[in-house]
Scaffold this motif. Sequence first.
Motif, PDB file in Angstrom:
ATOM      1  N   VAL A 318     -58.914  96.571  91.553  1.00 25.90           N
ATOM      2  CA  VAL A 318     -58.051  96.154  92.663  1.00 25.90           C
ATOM      3  C   VAL A 318     -57.897  97.360  93.577  1.00 25.90           C
ATOM      4  CG1 VAL A 318     -55.788  95.291  93.333  1.00 25.90           C
ATOM      5  CG2 VAL A 318     -56.827  94.511  91.195  1.00 25.90           C
ATOM      6  N   LEU A 319     -58.390  97.238  94.805  1.00 22.43           N
ATOM      7  CA  LEU A 319     -58.378  98.334  95.770  1.00 22.43           C
ATOM      8  C   LEU A 319     -57.229  98.130  96.755  1.00 22.43           C
ATOM      9  CD1 LEU A 319     -59.676 100.835  97.112  1.00 22.43           C
ATOM     10  CD2 LEU A 319     -61.167  99.253  98.381  1.00 22.43           C
ATOM     11  N   VAL A 320     -56.303  99.089  96.796  1.00 23.02           N
ATOM     12  CA  VAL A 320     -55.116  98.994  97.644  1.00 23.02           C
ATOM     13  C   VAL A 320     -55.259  99.978  98.803  1.00 23.02           C
ATOM     14  CG1 VAL A 320     -52.605  99.161  97.728  1.00 23.02           C
ATOM     15  CG2 VAL A 320     -53.736  98.391  95.616  1.00 23.02           C
ATOM     16  N   PRO A 321     -55.328  99.480 100.035  1.00 24.67           N
ATOM     17  CA  PRO A 321     -55.516 100.377 101.182  1.00 24.67           C
ATOM     18  C   PRO A 321     -54.208 101.025 101.617  1.00 24.67           C
ATOM     19  CG  PRO A 321     -55.388  98.116 101.951  1.00 24.67           C
ATOM     20  CD  PRO A 321     -55.294  98.062 100.439  1.00 24.67           C
ATOM     21  N   GLY A 322     -54.308 101.923 102.598  1.00 25.80           N
ATOM     22  CA  GLY A 322     -53.142 102.688 103.011  1.00 25.80           C
ATOM     23  C   GLY A 322     -52.754 102.507 104.451  1.00 25.80           C
ATOM     24  N   THR A 323     -52.209 103.557 105.028  1.00 23.30           N
ATOM     25  CA  THR A 323     -51.596 103.528 106.353  1.00 23.30           C
ATOM     26  C   THR A 323     -52.519 102.944 107.417  1.00 23.30           C
ATOM     27  OG1 THR A 323     -50.262 105.462 105.802  1.00 23.30           O
ATOM     28  CG2 THR A 323     -50.557 104.980 108.138  1.00 23.30           C
ATOM     29  N   GLY A 324     -51.931 102.089 108.248  1.00 22.88           N
ATOM     30  CA  GLY A 324     -52.664 101.549 109.386  1.00 22.88           C
ATOM     31  C   GLY A 324     -53.528 100.350 109.082  1.00 22.88           C
ATOM     32  N   THR A 325     -53.577  99.916 107.840  1.00 21.24           N
ATOM     33  CA  THR A 325     -54.423  98.778 107.490  1.00 21.24           C
ATOM     34  C   THR A 325     -53.688  97.479 107.810  1.00 21.24           C
ATOM     35  OG1 THR A 325     -55.354 100.070 105.672  1.00 21.24           O
ATOM     36  CG2 THR A 325     -55.833  97.722 105.712  1.00 21.24           C
ATOM     37  N   THR A 326     -54.340  96.616 108.573  1.00 22.05           N
ATOM     38  CA  THR A 326     -53.792  95.312 108.931  1.00 22.05           C
ATOM     39  C   THR A 326     -54.830  94.247 108.610  1.00 22.05           C
ATOM     40  OG1 THR A 326     -54.669  95.340 111.189  1.00 22.05           O
ATOM     41  CG2 THR A 326     -52.510  96.387 110.829  1.00 22.05           C
ATOM     42  N   LEU A 327     -54.463  92.996 108.865  1.00 23.64           N
ATOM     43  CA  LEU A 327     -55.395  91.897 108.627  1.00 23.64           C
ATOM     44  C   LEU A 327     -56.687  92.080 109.412  1.00 23.64           C
ATOM     45  CD1 LEU A 327     -55.891  89.147 107.286  1.00 23.64           C
ATOM     46  CD2 LEU A 327     -54.758  88.084 109.238  1.00 23.64           C
ATOM     47  N   ALA A 328     -56.584  92.657 110.605  1.00 21.62           N
ATOM     48  CA  ALA A 328     -57.779  92.881 111.418  1.00 21.62           C
ATOM     49  C   ALA A 328     -58.769  93.828 110.744  1.00 21.62           C
ATOM     50  CB  ALA A 328     -57.383  93.433 112.788  1.00 21.62           C
ATOM     51  N   GLY A 329     -58.275  94.690 109.856  1.00 24.57           N
ATOM     52  CA  GLY A 329     -59.154  95.636 109.177  1.00 24.57           C
ATOM     53  C   GLY A 329     -59.730  95.130 107.872  1.00 24.57           C
ATOM     54  N   MET A 330     -59.449  93.871 107.503  1.00 31.67           N
ATOM     55  CA  MET A 330     -59.931  93.366 106.222  1.00 31.67           C
ATOM     56  C   MET A 330     -61.455  93.347 106.085  1.00 31.67           C
ATOM     57  SD  MET A 330     -57.868  92.913 103.792  1.00 31.67           S
ATOM     58  CE  MET A 330     -58.909  91.918 102.722  1.00 31.67           C
ATOM     59  N   PRO A 331     -62.222  93.042 107.145  1.00 30.73           N
ATOM     60  CA  PRO A 331     -63.680  93.109 106.966  1.00 30.73           C
ATOM     61  C   PRO A 331     -64.154  94.472 106.473  1.00 30.73           C
ATOM     62  CG  PRO A 331     -63.172  91.889 108.960  1.00 30.73           C
ATOM     63  CD  PRO A 331     -61.864  92.461 108.457  1.00 30.73           C
ATOM     64  N   GLY A 332     -63.577  95.554 107.021  1.00 37.22           N
ATOM     65  CA  GLY A 332     -63.949  96.884 106.549  1.00 37.22           C
ATOM     66  C   GLY A 332     -63.517  97.131 105.119  1.00 37.22           C
ATOM     67  N   GLN A 333     -62.343  96.614 104.747  1.00 38.99           N
ATOM     68  CA  GLN A 333     -61.885  96.754 103.363  1.00 38.99           C
ATOM     69  C   GLN A 333     -62.795  95.986 102.406  1.00 38.99           C
ATOM     70  OE1 GLN A 333     -59.474  98.777 102.323  1.00 38.99           O
ATOM     71  NE2 GLN A 333     -59.138  99.441 104.433  1.00 38.99           N
ATOM     72  N   ILE A 334     -63.267  94.830 102.832  1.00 39.49           N
ATOM     73  CA  ILE A 334     -64.201  94.059 102.003  1.00 39.49           C
ATOM     74  C   ILE A 334     -65.498  94.827 101.823  1.00 39.49           C
ATOM     75  CG2 ILE A 334     -65.568  91.930 101.899  1.00 39.49           C
ATOM     76  CD1 ILE A 334     -63.270  90.569 103.448  1.00 39.49           C
ATOM     77  N   ASP A 335     -65.954  95.522 102.869  1.00 36.95           N
ATOM     78  CA  ASP A 335     -67.162  96.339 102.749  1.00 36.95           C
ATOM     79  C   ASP A 335     -66.969  97.445 101.710  1.00 36.95           C
ATOM     80  OD1 ASP A 335     -68.484  94.837 104.631  1.00 36.95           O
ATOM     81  OD2 ASP A 335     -68.054  96.194 106.295  1.00 36.95           O
ATOM     82  N   ARG A 336     -65.799  98.058 101.701  1.00 33.18           N
ATOM     83  CA  ARG A 336     -65.534  99.094 100.703  1.00 33.18           C
ATOM     84  C   ARG A 336     -65.547  98.499  99.291  1.00 33.18           C
ATOM     85  NH1 ARG A 336     -60.609 102.717 103.411  1.00 33.18           N
ATOM     86  NH2 ARG A 336     -61.910 103.696 105.038  1.00 33.18           N
ATOM     87  N   ALA A 337     -64.927  97.320  99.151  1.00 33.50           N
ATOM     88  CA  ALA A 337     -64.919  96.666  97.844  1.00 33.50           C
ATOM     89  C   ALA A 337     -66.333  96.318  97.403  1.00 33.50           C
ATOM     90  CB  ALA A 337     -64.058  95.404  97.904  1.00 33.50           C
TER      91      ALA A 337
END
Length: 543
Positions: A318-337
């Motif tokens: 389970v990857l928990v992002p940090g400061t400044g992460t919003t729904l708009a940034g989810m594609p990038g978070q999915i790439d990291r996952a």
Amino acid sequence: MGVHAAAQAWRALSREAEAADTRHRHQVNGPLRHAQWQGRDADSAFHTMERTEQILEVVRVEAEAAALILETVADRMDQARTNLLNALRRADEWGLPVSPDGAVGLPPQSAPQHHDPDPGADALMLLRSQLQARIDAAVAGAREAAEQGAQALGRLDADILTAPRTFGAAAESARDAADVAKDLGLVAPAVPENTDPRQAAAWWAALTPDQQQSLSALHPEEIGRLDGLPSAVRDRANRLLLEQQSDALHVGAPDGAGPTYGEYSRRENALRALKDRLDGADGDPEDRQLYLLALDPRGDGRAVVATGDPDTADHTAVLVPGTGTTLAGMPGQIDRAAALRTEAARAAGPGSRVSVISWLGYDAPELDASMATTDRAEQGAADMRRFTEGVRTAQGDRHGHLTVIGHSYGTTAVGIAARGGDGLRADDIIGVASPGMGTDRAEKLHIDPAHVWLGTAPDDMISNAAGLTLGPDPARAEFGGRTFGVDTHGHSGYWDPDSQSLANQGRIIAGLQPAPTPAPPTAPLAPHDESAAPDHRRPRTAG
């Protein structure tokens, strides 16, 4: 009864529409996207395919609503018929005649006389009055059920297969479903509060397949948010919710209260970006398919997306992002996952199943004073604990290996969640670029400190500020955790392809030992210029 059969036929249509939508996504839309088809013809074709999928989703909802209407009307008709038959049987027992129009009479010998009243006749008059009331109530109940059913059926969109509009249909179908329930006088379904994943799982398992299907189609928001339910169930509900919410934002307009036009546009764009990222993974191999486990577009937005099915995974992170992460940034978070899943699968070896979940299930702080306090972490702690418990619950008796990873302020959120209650039920915890984990000792995280791992790039200015406001530097020896080797630079390089930083996280997810922290370099490090990153590097999101 014929109405019951009709209800089942509509429910079968709803089920087939859902199955057809899934097949279209994975066998038509997904493969074409993977083929990198581009150009004017491709744009037109993808637009048409998107409308096809939207139609199937609307048919799923509208057909399920029709089934609910017919089923409810049939049940109420059955009850009215039972009440009527019981009244008629009682009339036979008492010897009271009933005419074809439902009027209850008296036996001929009980007709009123002009001489002294007959006590027996008075009793029959009272019985006749009671029976008449029961018969009238049964007939009125049947009539009301028919009228309510007709009104509710009239709300449904009979022209969805031929209507030219693309936008608005999904949002309208959701409104139709809510209005249908009001027309029928139905109370909201008894869906559990999202407080106990085990209770939610037991509740879901006790439902019939028809009940499960109806709830998923007509109440996707309530079903999609329940921790502990199967990932495939939540994914289907939340994808429907995503379509409905995006559609509503596209056609909706603020009325002077609530979000502004700009806010509507921002939320719609964020949902569209998420949907495009999900659509882009359609047709991926099973082990890399995406599961939308939670969605809430309000405010900065929240979403939870798994790469690979966590219910069947041998290793889950389970990857928990940090400061400044919003729904708009989810594609990038999915790439990291996805990058973490690939590395973990490589480390675990052939045959091992791996899932990595991007968990934006809390309101990450903005780039302001909120990032200097633990308030946002405290607010999201219970939700994170419930989510990881839900992962365990959905896996059943099988105990997969679970790792929770925090990045930047996400490590603060992970630390505070882990120190509270019964912890996160994790086998390993990773803190990447941590400015502090909200505690001074790894042993307070409800886990063996030997399984608390810290990684920091030497030129990461965020982690170098650890100890100022969010807790002491967890990478220091006195914290009691262990460090792993990091060979990347800056605050967002920890997922660079072919890096030791990424490989070590993958090894921990796979339950293996990472490579140790390397010795300090003998020469100064060259400054890291992110703008000069080669084209193949994954896009980066805020810390």
